[in-house]
Design a protein around this motif. Structure first.
Motif, mmCIF file in Angstrom:
data_model
loop_
_atom_site.group_PDB
_atom_site.id
_atom_site.type_symbol
_atom_site.label_atom_id
_atom_site.label_comp_id
_atom_site.label_asym_id
_atom_site.label_seq_id
_atom_site.Cartn_x
_atom_site.Cartn_y
_atom_site.Cartn_z
ATOM 1 N N VAL A 217 0.833 -1.203 0.000
ATOM 2 C CA VAL A 217 0.000 0.000 0.000
ATOM 3 C C VAL A 217 0.870 1.256 0.000
ATOM 4 C CG1 VAL A 217 -1.660 1.324 1.345
ATOM 5 C CG2 VAL A 217 -1.938 -1.139 1.101
ATOM 6 N N VAL A 218 1.840 1.307 0.901
ATOM 7 C CA VAL A 218 2.718 2.471 0.988
ATOM 8 C C VAL A 218 3.506 2.643 -0.306
ATOM 9 C CG1 VAL A 218 4.711 3.433 2.203
ATOM 10 C CG2 VAL A 218 2.862 2.366 3.496
ATOM 11 N N SER A 219 3.948 1.550 -0.888
ATOM 12 C CA SER A 219 4.711 1.626 -2.139
ATOM 13 C C SER A 219 3.875 2.205 -3.270
ATOM 14 C CB SER A 219 5.220 0.233 -2.520
ATOM 15 O OG SER A 219 6.068 -0.292 -1.525
ATOM 16 N N ILE A 220 2.632 1.744 -3.373
ATOM 17 C CA ILE A 220 1.762 2.251 -4.434
ATOM 18 C C ILE A 220 1.473 3.729 -4.243
ATOM 19 C CG2 ILE A 220 -0.544 2.054 -5.428
ATOM 20 C CD1 ILE A 220 -0.391 -0.952 -4.740
ATOM 21 N N PHE A 276 -2.440 0.341 -10.311
ATOM 22 C CA PHE A 276 -3.604 0.193 -9.439
ATOM 23 C C PHE A 276 -4.351 -1.101 -9.727
ATOM 24 C CE2 PHE A 276 -8.193 0.673 -8.929
ATOM 25 C CZ PHE A 276 -8.259 0.863 -7.557
ATOM 26 N N LEU A 277 -4.570 -1.423 -11.002
ATOM 27 C CA LEU A 277 -5.324 -2.621 -11.333
ATOM 28 C C LEU A 277 -4.579 -3.892 -10.911
ATOM 29 C CD1 LEU A 277 -6.704 -1.674 -14.869
ATOM 30 C CD2 LEU A 277 -7.908 -1.648 -12.683
ATOM 31 N N LEU A 278 -3.264 -3.862 -11.004
ATOM 32 C CA LEU A 278 -2.478 -5.039 -10.650
ATOM 33 C C LEU A 278 -2.414 -5.256 -9.144
ATOM 34 C CD1 LEU A 278 0.509 -4.799 -13.173
ATOM 35 C CD2 LEU A 278 -1.349 -6.468 -13.192
ATOM 36 N N PHE A 279 -2.409 -4.159 -8.386
ATOM 37 C CA PHE A 279 -2.178 -4.278 -6.944
ATOM 38 C C PHE A 279 -3.362 -3.812 -6.107
ATOM 39 C CE2 PHE A 279 2.030 -3.719 -8.885
ATOM 40 C CZ PHE A 279 2.682 -4.844 -8.399
#
Length: 294
Positions: A217-220, A276-279
């Motif tokens: 989450v933080v990485s994204i 976003f779609l991948l993760f």
């Protein structure tokens, strides 16, 4: 004492009747379709707008579907605006900001959660208080700091460090990480300490492997924040060869046809949407993780 059933807009008895089920599912599908259209339609309008000619884009009323699609406009936008170079610049800035943010925020959140330093709550409160400050208020102090770093007296303008350093310490990321670390049983860390592991070894070998959801989450958030930022790169990266993709598209917009400009915007948006779609599964898992069962 008998537990009371939760109160809802539609009772369980009504859902057992054919008429109740039809009404329930009709309303549910209509709401889902409406919200999906509201969020997806701007993306559709942008993607199809690039396929239209400049004359069709200016037509009133606008056309929903391109009458004469021009798919070659994406290739022309890539070559004409040199998007490959600017996308690479943005990727470098986003990757560096992501690594520095993890390197700063993870130890900070771990210390506030498990090491319990003196005045730890006050420090966390002051960190969270910075979230209440509008970002535009910080632009001038940040710019002056980057132009002349205190004590070092180094000018970081036109360097990746002008993007990396301000993104390194993020109060929201520290808060998310701390809340997740709080849910890790202390007994697990005490067992590792009894085996002779240091605090750094516990963080690296015990805490981080089970913190993958919140780290994702933080990485994204870190990557997307740098990818979509416009004002800050515009200030600190005036050199045209070092611009991010959003700044480059804006600077070249006056001499670019509208359909090619929209195609460039679509290309610039694809990486963030793909991430976003991948993760998205990791985003939901990290934000809803409230505890670990012992």
């Amino acid at each position: 004492m008998q537990a009371t059933a939760p109160r809802t807009l539609v009772s369980a008895r009504a859902l057992t009747t054919p008429r109740g089920r039809v009404i329930y599912w009709s309303v549910l599908v209509a709401v889902i379709v409406l919200f999906t259209a509201v969020f997806v339609f701007p993306l559709y309008w942008m993607a199809t707008g690039a396929l239209k000619s400049s004359g069709e884009l200016a037509r009133t009323p606008p056309t929903i579907f391109p009458r004469h699609p021009h798919p070659g406009v994406y290739r022309e936008a890539w070559q004409r605006l040199s998007l490959g170079r600017y996308l690479l610049n943005t990727l470098v800035y986003a990757a560096g900001a992501w690594l520095l943010q993890l390197a700063v925020c993870v130890p900070a959140a771990y210390a506030l959660s498990k090491l319990r330093p003196v005045l730890g709550r006050a420090i966390l409160g002051m960190m969270l208080a910075t979230l209440m400050i509008p970002p535009t208020v910080l632009l001038i102090p940040l710019y002056l700091t980057v132009r002349d770093v205190p004590l070092l007296h180094v000018n970081l303008l036109n360097t990746p460090f002008a993007i990396w350093f301000p993104a390194a310490a993020n109060a929201f990321s520290v808060f998310l990480l701390k809340r997740f670390f709080d849910s890790i049983p202390r007994e697990l860390l005490e067992a590792a300490a009894i085996d002779g592991a240091s605090s750094w070894r516990i963080l690296r070998s015990v805490v981080l492997p089970i913190s993958r959801p919140i780290l994702a989450v933080v990485s994204i958030f870190a990557v997307v924040s740098v990818w979509k930022d416009f004002v800050w790169p515009l200030l600190v990266l005036p050199d045209s060869d070092r611009m991010t993709v959003s700044v480059a598209i804006s600077s070249l917009s006056n001499q670019t046809p509208e359909n090619i400009l929209i195609a460039a915007l679509v290309i610039a948006s694809v990486p963030a949407i793909a991430v976003f779609l991948l993760f998205q599964r990791h985003i939901m898992a990290g934000l809803t993780a409230g505890g670990l069962k012992g």
